[in-house]
Design a protein around this motif. Structure first.
Motif, PDB file in Angstrom:
ATOM      1  N   GLY A  38       0.764  -1.043   0.285  1.00  0.00           N
ATOM      2  CA  GLY A  38       0.075  -0.229   0.409  1.00  0.00           C
ATOM      3  C   GLY A  38       0.615   0.896   0.064  1.00  0.00           C
ATOM      4  N   ALA A  39       1.806   1.248   0.228  1.00  0.00           N
ATOM      5  CA  ALA A  39       3.252   2.513   0.775  1.00  0.00           C
ATOM      6  C   ALA A  39       3.672   2.792  -0.737  1.00  0.00           C
ATOM      7  CB  ALA A  39       3.838   2.390   1.374  1.00  0.00           C
ATOM      8  N   LYS A  40       3.453   1.741  -1.624  1.00  0.00           N
ATOM      9  CA  LYS A  40       3.837   1.719  -2.534  1.00  0.00           C
ATOM     10  C   LYS A  40       3.514   2.533  -3.971  1.00  0.00           C
ATOM     11  CE  LYS A  40       7.096  -2.585  -1.525  1.00  0.00           C
ATOM     12  NZ  LYS A  40       6.951  -3.682  -2.214  1.00  0.00           N
ATOM     13  N   GLY A  41       2.325   2.256  -3.600  1.00  0.00           N
ATOM     14  CA  GLY A  41       1.338   3.423  -4.926  1.00  0.00           C
ATOM     15  C   GLY A  41       1.851   4.455  -5.099  1.00  0.00           C
ATOM     16  N   LEU A  42       1.894   4.984  -6.467  1.00  0.00           N
ATOM     17  CA  LEU A  42       2.445   6.476  -7.095  1.00  0.00           C
ATOM     18  C   LEU A  42       1.580   7.420  -6.853  1.00  0.00           C
ATOM     19  CD1 LEU A  42       5.154   4.384 -10.005  1.00  0.00           C
ATOM     20  CD2 LEU A  42       5.363   5.819  -7.425  1.00  0.00           C
ATOM     21  N   ARG A  43       0.671   7.030  -6.700  1.00  0.00           N
ATOM     22  CA  ARG A  43      -1.031   7.905  -7.327  1.00  0.00           C
ATOM     23  C   ARG A  43      -2.402   7.257  -6.568  1.00  0.00           C
ATOM     24  NH1 ARG A  43      -1.270  12.308 -11.514  1.00  0.00           N
ATOM     25  NH2 ARG A  43      -1.711  13.849 -10.972  1.00  0.00           N
ATOM     26  N   SER A  44      -3.455   8.093  -6.242  1.00  0.00           N
ATOM     27  CA  SER A  44      -4.108   6.828  -6.295  1.00  0.00           C
ATOM     28  C   SER A  44      -5.193   7.993  -5.865  1.00  0.00           C
ATOM     29  CB  SER A  44      -4.217   6.963  -4.341  1.00  0.00           C
ATOM     30  OG  SER A  44      -3.968   7.766  -3.159  1.00  0.00           O
ATOM     31  N   GLY A  45      -6.171   7.187  -6.202  1.00  0.00           N
ATOM     32  CA  GLY A  45      -8.331   8.117  -6.841  1.00  0.00           C
ATOM     33  C   GLY A  45      -8.901   7.322  -6.670  1.00  0.00           C
ATOM     34  N   THR A  46      -9.660   7.733  -7.488  1.00  0.00           N
ATOM     35  CA  THR A  46     -10.948   6.869  -8.090  1.00  0.00           C
ATOM     36  C   THR A  46     -10.339   5.740  -9.665  1.00  0.00           C
ATOM     37  OG1 THR A  46     -11.840   8.255  -9.735  1.00  0.00           O
ATOM     38  CG2 THR A  46     -13.015   8.780  -7.357  1.00  0.00           C
ATOM     39  N   LEU A  47     -10.663   4.853  -9.419  1.00  0.00           N
ATOM     40  CA  LEU A  47     -10.533   3.944 -11.016  1.00  0.00           C
ATOM     41  C   LEU A  47     -10.652   4.676 -11.268  1.00  0.00           C
ATOM     42  CD1 LEU A  47      -9.796   1.539 -12.190  1.00  0.00           C
ATOM     43  CD2 LEU A  47     -12.294   0.801 -11.979  1.00  0.00           C
ATOM     44  N   ALA A  48     -11.837   5.569 -12.523  1.00  0.00           N
ATOM     45  CA  ALA A  48     -11.974   6.401 -13.367  1.00  0.00           C
ATOM     46  C   ALA A  48     -10.406   7.238 -13.401  1.00  0.00           C
ATOM     47  CB  ALA A  48     -13.565   6.905 -13.598  1.00  0.00           C
ATOM     48  N   GLU A  49      -9.711   8.238 -12.888  1.00  0.00           N
ATOM     49  CA  GLU A  49      -9.051   8.558 -12.215  1.00  0.00           C
ATOM     50  C   GLU A  49      -7.745   7.949 -12.767  1.00  0.00           C
ATOM     51  OE1 GLU A  49     -10.490  11.950  -8.826  1.00  0.00           O
ATOM     52  OE2 GLU A  49      -9.532  10.617  -8.118  1.00  0.00           O
ATOM     53  N   MET A  50      -7.961   7.005 -11.678  1.00  0.00           N
ATOM     54  CA  MET A  50      -6.549   6.531 -12.177  1.00  0.00           C
ATOM     55  C   MET A  50      -6.765   5.275 -13.651  1.00  0.00           C
ATOM     56  SD  MET A  50      -4.406   6.801  -9.379  1.00  0.00           S
ATOM     57  CE  MET A  50      -5.379   8.266  -9.673  1.00  0.00           C
ATOM     58  N   VAL A  51      -7.669   4.996 -14.450  1.00  0.00           N
ATOM     59  CA  VAL A  51      -6.842   4.868 -15.521  1.00  0.00           C
ATOM     60  C   VAL A  51      -6.701   6.196 -16.495  1.00  0.00           C
ATOM     61  CG1 VAL A  51      -8.388   4.123 -17.791  1.00  0.00           C
ATOM     62  CG2 VAL A  51      -9.300   2.986 -15.108  1.00  0.00           C
ATOM     63  N   ALA A  52      -7.320   7.238 -16.893  1.00  0.00           N
ATOM     64  CA  ALA A  52      -7.026   8.005 -17.558  1.00  0.00           C
ATOM     65  C   ALA A  52      -5.375   8.589 -16.898  1.00  0.00           C
ATOM     66  CB  ALA A  52      -7.587   9.114 -16.711  1.00  0.00           C
ATOM     67  N   GLN A  53      -4.970   8.551 -15.635  1.00  0.00           N
ATOM     68  CA  GLN A  53      -3.479   9.156 -15.915  1.00  0.00           C
ATOM     69  C   GLN A  53      -2.917   8.032 -16.332  1.00  0.00           C
ATOM     70  OE1 GLN A  53      -2.172  11.363 -14.207  1.00  0.00           O
ATOM     71  NE2 GLN A  53      -0.523  10.726 -14.932  1.00  0.00           N
ATOM     72  N   VAL A  54      -3.247   6.815 -16.397  1.00  0.00           N
ATOM     73  CA  VAL A  54      -2.160   5.373 -17.313  1.00  0.00           C
ATOM     74  C   VAL A  54      -2.234   5.668 -18.374  1.00  0.00           C
ATOM     75  CG1 VAL A  54      -1.700   3.370 -17.536  1.00  0.00           C
ATOM     76  CG2 VAL A  54      -2.143   4.223 -15.723  1.00  0.00           C
ATOM     77  N   MET A  55      -3.448   6.295 -18.838  1.00  0.00           N
ATOM     78  CA  MET A  55      -3.617   6.318 -20.166  1.00  0.00           C
ATOM     79  C   MET A  55      -3.346   7.883 -20.912  1.00  0.00           C
ATOM     80  SD  MET A  55      -5.418   3.663 -21.445  1.00  0.00           S
ATOM     81  CE  MET A  55      -5.766   3.955 -23.309  1.00  0.00           C
ATOM     82  N   ALA A  56      -3.007   8.621 -20.098  1.00  0.00           N
ATOM     83  CA  ALA A  56      -1.810   9.852 -20.587  1.00  0.00           C
ATOM     84  C   ALA A  56      -0.839  10.045 -21.163  1.00  0.00           C
ATOM     85  CB  ALA A  56      -2.388  11.087 -18.993  1.00  0.00           C
ATOM     86  N   TYR A  57      -0.096   8.855 -20.075  1.00  0.00           N
ATOM     87  CA  TYR A  57       1.040   7.916 -19.931  1.00  0.00           C
ATOM     88  C   TYR A  57       1.356   7.625 -21.768  1.00  0.00           C
ATOM     89  CZ  TYR A  57       1.386   7.537 -16.174  1.00  0.00           C
ATOM     90  OH  TYR A  57       1.546   8.014 -14.046  1.00  0.00           O
TER      91      TYR A  57
END
Length: 91
Positions: A38-57
């Motif tokens: 749990g401490a290794k997470g780079l960013r957290s939020g809602t599933l929608a936000e995290m999908v959008a973030q990965v897709m921005a890469y």
């Protein structure tokens, strides 16, 4: 964010479809998981936000990340891209 089990207070709370507001976090794909995952997470939020973030890469970098969703579900690149392509994706 949705964060309770599907049998909370013995009431039927499971909803069909993707729960875009579930809690999620982005992790490096090879972070080893483990006890302190749990401490290794780079960013957290809602599933929608995290999908959008990965897709921005850039596409060539997306395979280096996974999304860990509430309920111990680990989404890898193919599943993340499939979610982003859904008609009901809010991002």
């Amino acid at each position: 964010m949705t964060d309770h089990p599907s049998t909370y207070k013995a009431a039927k709370t499971h909803e069909k479809g993707v729960q875009w507001d579930d809690r999620a976090s982005i992790h490096e794909a090879d972070d080893g998981q483990g006890l302190l995952d749990g401490a290794k997470g780079l960013r957290s939020g809602t599933l929608a936000e995290m999908v959008a973030q990965v897709m921005a890469y850039p596409p060539e970098q997306r395979g280096g990340f996974v999304i860990q969703k509430a309920g111990d579900h680990r989404l890898e690149r193919a599943e993340i891209e499939a979610l982003a392509a859904r008609d009901d994706f809010p991002g």
